[in-house]
Design an enzyme around this catalytic site. Structure first.
Site, PDB file in Angstrom:
ATOM      1  N   PHE B 123       0.534  -1.024  -0.329  1.00 63.04           N
ATOM      2  CA  PHE B 123      -0.658  -0.051  -0.525  1.00 63.04           C
ATOM      3  C   PHE B 123       0.892   0.853   0.362  1.00 63.04           C
ATOM      4  O   PHE B 123       2.303   0.745   0.532  1.00 63.04           O
ATOM      5  CB  PHE B 123      -0.826  -0.412   0.913  1.00 63.04           C
ATOM      6  CG  PHE B 123      -2.999  -0.127   1.139  1.00 63.04           C
ATOM      7  CD1 PHE B 123      -2.982  -0.881  -0.022  1.00 63.04           C
ATOM      8  CD2 PHE B 123      -3.520   1.001   1.564  1.00 63.04           C
ATOM      9  CE1 PHE B 123      -4.325  -0.797  -0.361  1.00 63.04           C
ATOM     10  CE2 PHE B 123      -4.674   1.189   1.119  1.00 63.04           C
ATOM     11  CZ  PHE B 123      -4.841  -0.078   0.319  1.00 63.04           C
ATOM     12  N   GLN B 236      -7.893  14.490   3.822  1.00 60.23           N
ATOM     13  CA  GLN B 236      -7.290  13.628   2.575  1.00 60.23           C
ATOM     14  C   GLN B 236      -8.095  13.404   2.002  1.00 60.23           C
ATOM     15  O   GLN B 236      -9.406  13.876   2.205  1.00 60.23           O
ATOM     16  CB  GLN B 236      -7.156  12.385   3.675  1.00 60.23           C
ATOM     17  CG  GLN B 236      -6.547  11.821   2.478  1.00 60.23           C
ATOM     18  CD  GLN B 236      -6.057   9.821   3.020  1.00 60.23           C
ATOM     19  OE1 GLN B 236      -6.417   9.562   3.308  1.00 60.23           O
ATOM     20  NE2 GLN B 236      -4.762   9.935   2.809  1.00 60.23           N
ATOM     21  N   HIS B 238      -9.043  11.678  -1.114  1.00 59.71           N
ATOM     22  CA  HIS B 238      -8.148  10.188  -1.411  1.00 59.71           C
ATOM     23  C   HIS B 238      -8.311  10.385  -3.124  1.00 59.71           C
ATOM     24  O   HIS B 238      -8.526  10.910  -3.838  1.00 59.71           O
ATOM     25  CB  HIS B 238      -9.494   8.953  -1.648  1.00 59.71           C
ATOM     26  CG  HIS B 238      -8.806   7.868  -1.959  1.00 59.71           C
ATOM     27  ND1 HIS B 238      -8.468   7.042  -2.723  1.00 59.71           N
ATOM     28  CD2 HIS B 238      -8.307   6.914  -0.893  1.00 59.71           C
ATOM     29  CE1 HIS B 238      -8.095   5.862  -2.915  1.00 59.71           C
ATOM     30  NE2 HIS B 238      -7.906   5.703  -1.464  1.00 59.71           N
ATOM     31  N   LEU B 252     -15.670   4.989  -3.682  1.00 62.22           N
ATOM     32  CA  LEU B 252     -14.205   5.510  -3.221  1.00 62.22           C
ATOM     33  C   LEU B 252     -13.635   3.932  -4.928  1.00 62.22           C
ATOM     34  O   LEU B 252     -14.432   3.358  -4.174  1.00 62.22           O
ATOM     35  CB  LEU B 252     -14.031   4.904  -2.173  1.00 62.22           C
ATOM     36  CG  LEU B 252     -12.499   4.209  -1.560  1.00 62.22           C
ATOM     37  CD1 LEU B 252     -11.703   6.219  -2.005  1.00 62.22           C
ATOM     38  CD2 LEU B 252     -11.997   4.014  -0.125  1.00 62.22           C
ATOM     39  N   GLU B 255      -6.914   1.842  -2.794  1.00 57.95           N
ATOM     40  CA  GLU B 255      -5.738   1.167  -3.215  1.00 57.95           C
ATOM     41  C   GLU B 255      -5.151   0.197  -3.226  1.00 57.95           C
ATOM     42  O   GLU B 255      -4.492   0.749  -3.987  1.00 57.95           O
ATOM     43  CB  GLU B 255      -4.765   2.697  -1.872  1.00 57.95           C
ATOM     44  CG  GLU B 255      -4.159   3.350  -2.127  1.00 57.95           C
ATOM     45  CD  GLU B 255      -3.086   4.135  -1.344  1.00 57.95           C
ATOM     46  OE1 GLU B 255      -3.672   4.583  -0.252  1.00 57.95           O
ATOM     47  OE2 GLU B 255      -1.479   3.183  -1.298  1.00 57.95           O
ATOM     48  N   ARG B 311      -0.697   9.427  -0.639  1.00 57.35           N
ATOM     49  CA  ARG B 311      -2.133   9.903  -1.025  1.00 57.35           C
ATOM     50  C   ARG B 311      -2.301  11.125  -0.709  1.00 57.35           C
ATOM     51  O   ARG B 311      -2.621  11.676  -2.141  1.00 57.35           O
ATOM     52  CB  ARG B 311      -3.354   9.648   0.190  1.00 57.35           C
ATOM     53  CG  ARG B 311      -4.015   7.881  -0.561  1.00 57.35           C
ATOM     54  CD  ARG B 311      -4.445   7.880   0.517  1.00 57.35           C
ATOM     55  NE  ARG B 311      -4.862   5.898   0.854  1.00 57.35           N
ATOM     56  CZ  ARG B 311      -6.057   5.785   1.628  1.00 57.35           C
ATOM     57  NH1 ARG B 311      -6.349   6.598   2.531  1.00 57.35           N
ATOM     58  NH2 ARG B 311      -5.801   4.423   1.610  1.00 57.35           N
ATOM     59  N   HIS B 382     -12.070  11.989   1.887  1.00 58.68           N
ATOM     60  CA  HIS B 382     -12.052  11.021   2.168  1.00 58.68           C
ATOM     61  C   HIS B 382     -11.549  10.508   3.364  1.00 58.68           C
ATOM     62  O   HIS B 382     -12.253   9.827   4.413  1.00 58.68           O
ATOM     63  CB  HIS B 382     -10.787  10.131   1.263  1.00 58.68           C
ATOM     64  CG  HIS B 382     -10.748   8.613   1.569  1.00 58.68           C
ATOM     65  ND1 HIS B 382     -12.394   7.798   1.467  1.00 58.68           N
ATOM     66  CD2 HIS B 382      -9.599   8.105   2.171  1.00 58.68           C
ATOM     67  CE1 HIS B 382     -11.758   6.592   2.496  1.00 58.68           C
ATOM     68  NE2 HIS B 382     -10.397   6.770   2.780  1.00 58.68           N
ATOM     69  N   ARG B 417      -2.596  10.518   5.998  1.00 54.05           N
ATOM     70  CA  ARG B 417      -2.585   9.324   6.715  1.00 54.05           C
ATOM     71  C   ARG B 417      -1.945   8.467   5.418  1.00 54.05           C
ATOM     72  O   ARG B 417      -2.612   8.842   3.931  1.00 54.05           O
ATOM     73  CB  ARG B 417      -3.639   9.171   7.007  1.00 54.05           C
ATOM     74  CG  ARG B 417      -4.233   7.628   7.097  1.00 54.05           C
ATOM     75  CD  ARG B 417      -5.957   7.571   7.883  1.00 54.05           C
ATOM     76  NE  ARG B 417      -6.858   7.898   6.858  1.00 54.05           N
ATOM     77  CZ  ARG B 417      -6.790   6.598   6.096  1.00 54.05           C
ATOM     78  NH1 ARG B 417      -6.365   5.412   6.316  1.00 54.05           N
ATOM     79  NH2 ARG B 417      -8.010   6.592   5.218  1.00 54.05           N
TER      80      ARG B 417
END
Lengths: 257, 605
Positions: B123, B236, B238, B252, B255, B311, B382, B417
């Protein structure tokens, strides 16, 4: 459906006592789902129209309803699969008591689940307190664990819908739940007595209505209910097993595959 | 209308919110044998955690044994641009593994490695494959496990209830007041300790992956109770949300698609992520597509592909491509996983196995088969890195007896994050919040409820129903969302944010005169009107903090200050309600890291 145009939605408005369909016109465009239309109606002409929703992506199982008579998630039902020349009917799930408009009282499901014996793992396999499980052995349980608890299977099950056996019968959702526990590689709880008795799996005559409406495409009947029925049969009705058990009690852990 | 009637409940610990953090806190508190109540805004098991897809980060080292908590700690701090609460980053990295294994003991079934352990995937921003996962529905596995375990712990659940306000007894909490959705009755929960676990603020923006619940309730409840909020400028976006068709915009796209080898391309077919790699990540990023693919399939000598940068950075690169005219037809870029067919046989089955929700989501909602064609994606609101300022160890806010954990709490993630650090955040700090809430409750029993405070809260809540001819709450909400998206969104500048702050003040006046038809039973118009007050508080906090940080860092990007500025490198931004009721913004220095932690950062380069 490239351009915007007017469409009519016939939406159930009512409370726990009475109700009726009310027609709302709204503009629809490419890619819209039924939940979008309901939201538009809320914003434009019926701000107090009650409906449940959360994720709008088919993951939470909140927006269950009956659309043109079929149990579906409103967020995953695209308008372009419906006949938009006729009013689209949207009504609450009919197997549960109505609260208001599209919202039903599904608390019965939570009560049934709470009575099902909780997960009980065997002793850890490794000294560090962890277990070993192999992908091939967990795959069927992972299928059951895809369940988003939308309760559409409960809505369509005739044992509940037509015969109102809510007090005696747990319904397909809870057989999927029981199957997930029974076939969990780590679980050692004795479950078949409850599946047969309190959950009354015998009422199910495998018409597969539940499987057809499952938005997660879980093979409810074939993979959960029939194997549970077979295990119940082996456990309680097989004469050789019965005879065998008289001489030697088998702990469930040994029977696990 | 006369005096509203209230139904009173009593608990030693009250948890507000029933996602991963709230449920974990409740389980922990209940394990001590005390009386615990959980208020759920929706039905149990439907909270936003259910939507988490990719996985939960924990350095168990099942796939790459070079991983350990120190690497995870360093990755988290680097991802957060060192504005994180380092104590929380340390606790999180140390304890995440135990929390994952505990979920397995409670019945969760993660995907497996060949030798039967919990499988971990790649990730963004994580040096090694670290995310325990179940396909792309990890959040569902987590919430269902906690739910199914939690219902047997003697916890009282209040489903479809909303909390209006925290009640105070002097300088400590005494309980909360709220209403049930079904009947619209008012309820008082008397409790010496309250844990906020209400999640985020995404509904303040127009394009978001968040559900209707995410109206910043916990942030606003804490703020009005006198607590500090921290780092609210860091929202954030995304990088990959759906962009087409319009009705699904913002949903969404995990990822995990990129973790499994998905690549980003612009309209010219170029893998534009190779064009801009930040210095902080130069030596951790693949030099060409070939090396990137080797990383995806587990070559330990390869560095990760640039699609797996953090991100904030990926989102900005996508915005740059779109702005400079290299976007897709519907204003996004292309995310392509189908290309892996060049590299593996059975790629279609592999994609369906590893990304089943994505497959269905695109097939059903957009008519795209992701095993064959590229997806169109663009940034979506997000996650809030900012939130209630808490003590790193106890999770107590600056108000006595008021705790916060999960997304509503600030600290762990700093300026940005890392994906996968949220699910682990929920259970690590949910547990700690539950534990310390019990401790507080036991030593501070029997707070006193002020009934006049309760009455004025209930009367204010009823006002929209009693008025007529006012603004529609849906209309006010839509205008707020449009404004926040345009003026305090992914690219920010001073003049626009100043306009937003003025706009918020004017929308607040409109919200105060909003009216809704219908009665008090399950009336979503009324609920929207009530939640608006919270949305306005968090929107103002985001705008004011963003205005104050005159630099670009992490998720906060300023067109007028496009570079990082050392002057802002070591402070958090705090807001609280001043004596006159106005929002006060304050910069606060981050305490120096102890040597044993700063040594880790140095060592990891």
């Amino acid at each position: 459906m490239g351009e915007q145009r007017q469409a009519t939605f016939s939406v159930w408005r009512g409370d726990h006592q009475t109700g009726k369909f009310v027609d709302y016109k709204t503009t629809v465009s490419e890619g819209m789902v039924v939940l979008d239309a309901i939201h538009q109606i809320q914003a434009e002409s019926a701000s107090d129209l009650a409906c449940r929703w959360n994720c709008k992506a088919g993951k939470c199982g909140s927006c269950s309803a009956e659309i043109n008579g079929k149990p579906r998630l409103m967020c995953m039902t695209r308008l372009d699969i419906l006949d938009m020349t006729q009013p689209v009917t949207v009504e609450p799930m009919r197997s549960f008591p109505s609260i208001r408009d599209l919202v039903t009282d599904v608390s019965w499901n939570f009560r049934v689940k709470k009575r099902i014996k909780p997960f009980k793992p065997r002793k850890p396999d490794a000294e560090d307190g962890t277990w070993r499980m192999y992908q091939a052995d967990v795959e069927r349980v992972q299928e059951f664990r895809k369940c988003i608890e939308c309760f559409l299977c409960q809505d369509v099950c005739h044992v509940l819908r037509e015969h109102h056996k809510h007090d005696e019968f747990a319904g397909p959702r809870h057989f999927v739940y029981q199957a997930a526990l029974e076939m969990h590689p780590l679980d050692v709880e004795e479950r078949l007595g409850q599946v047969k008795g309190e959950n009354a799996i015998g009422y199910c005559n495998i018409t597969k209505c539940c499987t057809k409406v499952c938005p997660e495409h879980i093979a409810i009947t074939d993979n959960a209910i029939i194997p549970l029925k077979e295990r119940v049969n082996d456990e309680f009705y097989d004469p050789i097993t019965k005879l065998f058990r008289i001489f030697r009690a088998r702990p469930k852990a040994e029977r696990k595959d | 209308m006369g005096t509203p009637q209230c139904i009173t409940h009593e608990h030693q610990v009250l948890i507000i919110g029933a996602g991963g953090a709230g449920l974990r806190a409740a389980i922990e508190a209940a394990s001590t044998g005390i009386n615990v109540g959980v208020v759920c805004k929706s039905l149990l098991g439907k909270a936003h955690t259910v939507m988490a897809e990719g996985g939960m980060a924990a350095s168990m080292g099942n796939v790459d044994d070079r991983d350990n908590w120190r690497v995870h700690f360093a990755d988290t701090m680097r991802g957060g641009q060192y504005l994180n609460n380092w104590r929380m980053a340390e606790i999180h990295a140390r304890q995440a593994g135990d929390r994952v294994r505990e979920l397995e003991a409670w019945g969760a079934i993660f995907d497996r490695t060949r030798d039967g352990k919990i499988l971990q995937r790649n990730f963004g921003g994580h040096k090694y494959p670290r995310l325990a996962h179940v396909g792309d529905r990890t959040g569902l596995e987590m919430i269902r496990t906690l739910q199914d375990h939690g219902i047997h712990q003697g916890i009282e659940f209040y489903m479809e209830f909303t909390v209006l306000e925290i009640l105070m007894d002097g300088d400590r909490v005494a309980g909360a007041v709220g209403y049930d959705r079904e009947k619209g009755r008012f309820h008082i929960w008397k409790a010496p300790a309250i844990v906020l676990a209400t999640g985020g603020i995404g509904r303040a923006f127009k394009i978001t992956s968040n559900s209707w619940e995410y109206t910043g309730d916990g942030h606003a409840l804490a703020y009005r109770a006198g607590a500090e909020l921290k780092d609210m400028e860091f929202v954030q976006f995304h990088p990959t949300g759906m962009v087409w068709p319009p009705s699904v915009r913002g949903i969404l796209v995990t990822e995990g698609v990129r973790g499994e080898g998905g690549v980003l391309r612009n309209s010219q077919g170029r893998r534009f992520m190779f064009d801009d790699i930040p210095d902080l990540y130069k030596n951790q990023t693949a030099s060409d597509p070939e090396e990137g693919w080797r990383y995806v399939i587990g070559d330990k000598d390869a560095q990760r592909p640039p699609e797996l940068l953090t991100r904030d950075h990926v989102a900005r690169c996508i915005v740059r491509e779109i702005r400079e005219g290299r976007g897709s037809p519907h204003g996004g870029v292309y995310l392509d996983i189908a290309w892996i067919k060049e590299k593996m046989r059975n790629s279609e089955a592999h994609i369906r196995k590893k990304l089943p929700s994505m497959y269905h989501q695109f097939k059903q909602l957009a008519g795209v088969d992701i095993t064959k064609d590229a997806m169109e994606v663009g940034p979506t609101t997000h996650y809030a890195m900012g939130g209630v300022n808490v003590d790193g160890q106890t999770q107590m806010s600056t108000v006595k007896g008021l705790f916060a954990c999960g997304e509503v709490a600030a600290g762990l993630h700093g300026a940005n994050r890392l994906g996968g650090n949220s699910l682990s955040d929920l259970v690590v700090f949910g547990k700690l919040a539950g534990e310390h809430a019990v401790e507080w409750a036991k030593s501070h029993p029997n707070p006193t409820i002020d009934s006049s405070q309760v009455q004025s809260i209930c009367r204010a809540a009823l006002e929209p129903l009693e008025r007529s001819g006012g603004e529609s709450p849906y209309e006010v909400q839509a205008r707020l969302q449009d404004m926040m998206q345009d003026k305090v969104g992914i690219v920010r500048k001073e003049s626009e944010m100043a306009e937003a702050i003025e706009g918020i003040a004017s929308l607040r006046r409109k919200a105060a005169s909003a009216s809704v038809p219908g009665n008090i039973e399950y009336n979503p118009g009324w609920h929207t009107a009530v939640d608006l007050h919270n949305l306005l508080v968090v929107s103002e906090a985001v705008a004011r903090c963003a205005l104050d940080r005159k630099e670009s860092r992490g998720a906060h990007f300023r067109d007028d200050y496009p570079a990082k500025d050392e002057a802002h490198a070591s402070h958090n931004t705090i807001v609280y309600r001043g004596a006159d009721g106005a929002m006060v913004v304050e910069r606060r220095e981050i305490p120096a890291m102890p040597k044993e932690l700063s040594d880790i950062i140095k060592e990891m380069g």
